[in-house]
Design an enzyme around this catalytic site. Structure first.
Site, PDB file in Angstrom:
ATOM      1  N   ILE A  83       0.863  -1.176   0.000  1.00 33.41           N
ATOM      2  CA  ILE A  83       0.000   0.000   0.000  1.00 33.41           C
ATOM      3  C   ILE A  83       0.902   1.229   0.000  1.00 33.41           C
ATOM      4  O   ILE A  83       1.779   1.360   0.854  1.00 33.41           O
ATOM      5  CB  ILE A  83      -0.945   0.012   1.217  1.00 33.41           C
ATOM      6  CG1 ILE A  83      -1.830  -1.239   1.205  1.00 33.41           C
ATOM      7  CG2 ILE A  83      -1.809   1.272   1.205  1.00 33.41           C
ATOM      8  CD1 ILE A  83      -2.689  -1.400   2.451  1.00 33.41           C
ATOM      9  N   SER A  85       2.496   4.602   0.729  1.00 30.72           N
ATOM     10  CA  SER A  85       2.489   5.145   2.087  1.00 30.72           C
ATOM     11  C   SER A  85       1.675   6.434   2.233  1.00 30.72           C
ATOM     12  O   SER A  85       0.991   6.614   3.244  1.00 30.72           O
ATOM     13  CB  SER A  85       3.921   5.372   2.571  1.00 30.72           C
ATOM     14  OG  SER A  85       4.613   6.255   1.715  1.00 30.72           O
ATOM     15  N   LYS A  86       1.741   7.344   1.254  1.00 33.95           N
ATOM     16  CA  LYS A  86       0.964   8.574   1.399  1.00 33.95           C
ATOM     17  C   LYS A  86      -0.523   8.282   1.324  1.00 33.95           C
ATOM     18  O   LYS A  86      -1.315   8.879   2.054  1.00 33.95           O
ATOM     19  CB  LYS A  86       1.349   9.606   0.341  1.00 33.95           C
ATOM     20  CG  LYS A  86       0.632  10.942   0.560  1.00 33.95           C
ATOM     21  CD  LYS A  86       1.083  12.025  -0.390  1.00 33.95           C
ATOM     22  CE  LYS A  86       0.352  13.324  -0.115  1.00 33.95           C
ATOM     23  NZ  LYS A  86       0.759  14.402  -1.042  1.00 33.95           N
ATOM     24  N   CYS A 184      13.274   7.246  -1.374  1.00 37.16           N
ATOM     25  CA  CYS A 184      11.963   6.966  -1.958  1.00 37.16           C
ATOM     26  C   CYS A 184      12.072   7.056  -3.477  1.00 37.16           C
ATOM     27  O   CYS A 184      12.600   8.040  -4.010  1.00 37.16           O
ATOM     28  CB  CYS A 184      10.937   7.964  -1.440  1.00 37.16           C
ATOM     29  SG  CYS A 184       9.338   7.852  -2.278  1.00 37.16           S
ATOM     30  N   ASP A 191      15.056   7.490   3.273  1.00 35.82           N
ATOM     31  CA  ASP A 191      14.450   6.508   4.174  1.00 35.82           C
ATOM     32  C   ASP A 191      15.566   5.948   5.050  1.00 35.82           C
ATOM     33  O   ASP A 191      16.483   5.285   4.551  1.00 35.82           O
ATOM     34  CB  ASP A 191      13.789   5.374   3.382  1.00 35.82           C
ATOM     35  CG  ASP A 191      12.600   5.845   2.566  1.00 35.82           C
ATOM     36  OD1 ASP A 191      11.855   6.712   3.056  1.00 35.82           O
ATOM     37  OD2 ASP A 191      12.412   5.345   1.442  1.00 35.82           O
ATOM     38  N   HIS A 223      10.857   0.399   0.868  1.00 36.42           N
ATOM     39  CA  HIS A 223      11.428  -0.316   2.012  1.00 36.42           C
ATOM     40  C   HIS A 223      11.405  -1.832   1.802  1.00 36.42           C
ATOM     41  O   HIS A 223      12.402  -2.524   2.045  1.00 36.42           O
ATOM     42  CB  HIS A 223      10.627  -0.007   3.286  1.00 36.42           C
ATOM     43  CG  HIS A 223      10.476   1.437   3.616  1.00 36.42           C
ATOM     44  ND1 HIS A 223       9.756   2.316   2.842  1.00 36.42           N
ATOM     45  CD2 HIS A 223      10.931   2.158   4.670  1.00 36.42           C
ATOM     46  CE1 HIS A 223       9.782   3.514   3.398  1.00 36.42           C
ATOM     47  NE2 HIS A 223      10.488   3.454   4.506  1.00 36.42           N
ATOM     48  N   GLU A 224      10.242  -2.325   1.377  1.00 32.73           N
ATOM     49  CA  GLU A 224      10.062  -3.774   1.261  1.00 32.73           C
ATOM     50  C   GLU A 224      11.036  -4.384   0.268  1.00 32.73           C
ATOM     51  O   GLU A 224      11.612  -5.454   0.512  1.00 32.73           O
ATOM     52  CB  GLU A 224       8.618  -4.083   0.828  1.00 32.73           C
ATOM     53  CG  GLU A 224       7.549  -3.599   1.801  1.00 32.73           C
ATOM     54  CD  GLU A 224       7.060  -2.180   1.526  1.00 32.73           C
ATOM     55  OE1 GLU A 224       5.978  -1.828   2.012  1.00 32.73           O
ATOM     56  OE2 GLU A 224       7.769  -1.409   0.830  1.00 32.73           O
ATOM     57  N   ARG A 252       7.888   8.349   8.829  1.00 35.57           N
ATOM     58  CA  ARG A 252       7.694   9.544   7.990  1.00 35.57           C
ATOM     59  C   ARG A 252       6.198   9.696   7.793  1.00 35.57           C
ATOM     60  O   ARG A 252       5.507   8.734   7.478  1.00 35.57           O
ATOM     61  CB  ARG A 252       8.419   9.379   6.655  1.00 35.57           C
ATOM     62  CG  ARG A 252       8.390  10.599   5.782  1.00 35.57           C
ATOM     63  CD  ARG A 252       9.709  10.854   5.046  1.00 35.57           C
ATOM     64  NE  ARG A 252      10.230   9.703   4.314  1.00 35.57           N
ATOM     65  CZ  ARG A 252       9.854   9.352   3.086  1.00 35.57           C
ATOM     66  NH1 ARG A 252       8.909  10.036   2.463  1.00 35.57           N
ATOM     67  NH2 ARG A 252      10.412   8.324   2.482  1.00 35.57           N
ATOM     68  N   GLY A 253       5.688  10.912   7.997  1.00 32.11           N
ATOM     69  CA  GLY A 253       4.260  11.132   7.851  1.00 32.11           C
ATOM     70  C   GLY A 253       3.428  10.368   8.862  1.00 32.11           C
ATOM     71  O   GLY A 253       2.293   9.988   8.584  1.00 32.11           O
TER      72      GLY A 253
END
Length: 276
Positions: A83, A85-86, A184, A191, A223-224, A252-253
């Site tokens: 999913i 992230s934002k 990112c 990151d 990341h994954e 983050r966020g």
């Protein structure tokens, strides 16, 4: 950049909607990145989970009184989608002015929407601030390799050829580093993460592992996929009896992402580090 990510809200101006809006969630198929690593959904050489922690979870009681909590979401590593992230943040923000009659109703809503986006059941825990405060922060297991004296010149792309091992010696050990950094792939934002390697196999040269991890420093990926790349590079080199690689990233966020990958079934905890 992942082609699907171009259409996500990441890196774009967004309207922050304060009432329930599950359509904010933007799934990104994992298959394209798996293909880059030479694996498919049918041939995944790992088991695992992606833990997401949300520190900006809030909703309204029927009385109109707001509640705040911390959300813990466990997305299976073999789910068809991650999913973005934002979009995850925008979805969670949409709960801020939404009334839920009970904690169970909120949790069921989160499970339904996140599972639909990921394409596989997502575990959800809604935790009180007192519960998380009592848990505190923990240190990573094993030996930290960050103090090793190494010369480093490559930061652009991961270089598995930097890794070295002793093929004549088998060891079982746990190593960790706080020097993992990537960017990112959409926004270029950094990151920051800490990574753990637990294995039984050919003896890994610790200095080579450190230089390899630092080679991710300017690499652009989610990341994954960074954790999966590390896992595969080590698996190919060490021919391990067992291997677990996981990273815990700085939030983050209001969200942090913590991917775990292993040769076998693992029951990872989800305890925060000092930078989280």
């Amino acid at each position: 950049m992942h082609p699907a990510a171009e259409h996500s809200p990441l890196g774009k101006s967004s309207e922050y909607i304060a009432t329930y809006s599950p359509e904010q969630l933007f799934p990104i198929p994992r298959t394209a990145k798996w293909a880059e690593l030479g694996v498919t959904a049918q041939t995944l050489p790992w088991q695992g989970v992606d833990y997401w922690n949300c520190f900006e979870l809030s909703w309204l009681l029927p009385s109109g009184k707001p509640v705040v909590a911390i959300g813990e979401f466990a997305i299976p590593a073999d789910s068809p989608n991650i999913i973005e992230s934002k979009s995850f943040k925008l979805y969670l923000n949409s709960l801020n002015q939404t009334v839920f009659a009970s904690l169970g109703e909120l949790q069921a809503c989160l499970e339904k929407d996140l599972s639909a986006a990921a394409g596989k059941p997502v575990g959800v825990k809604v935790r009180t601030l007192a519960e998380v405060e009592a848990q505190g922060v923990v240190a990573l297991p094993g030996q930290c390799i960050d103090g090793l004296d190494v010369a480093i010149s490559n930061y652009e792309q991961p270089q598995p050829e930097l890794l070295r091992c002793n093929t004549a010696q088998v060891v079982e050990e746990t190593l960790h580093s706080h020097l993992l950094k990537s960017n990112c792939p959409v926004t270029g934002q950094p990151d920051w993460g800490s990574v753990v390697v637990e294995y039984k196999g050919r003896a890994l040269d610790h200095a080579s592992l450190l230089t390899y991890l630092v080679s991710f420093r300017q690499h652009a990926d989610f990341h994954e996929q960074c954790v999966e790349r590390i896992y595969l590079d080590l698996k190919n080199l060490l021919q391990p009896e067992h291997l677990t690689v996981y990273a815990r990233y700085v939030r983050r966020g209001g969200l942090d992402i913590n991917p775990y990958r292993s040769t076998g079934v693992i029951k990872p905890d989800n305890k925060r580090l000092v930078r989280q």
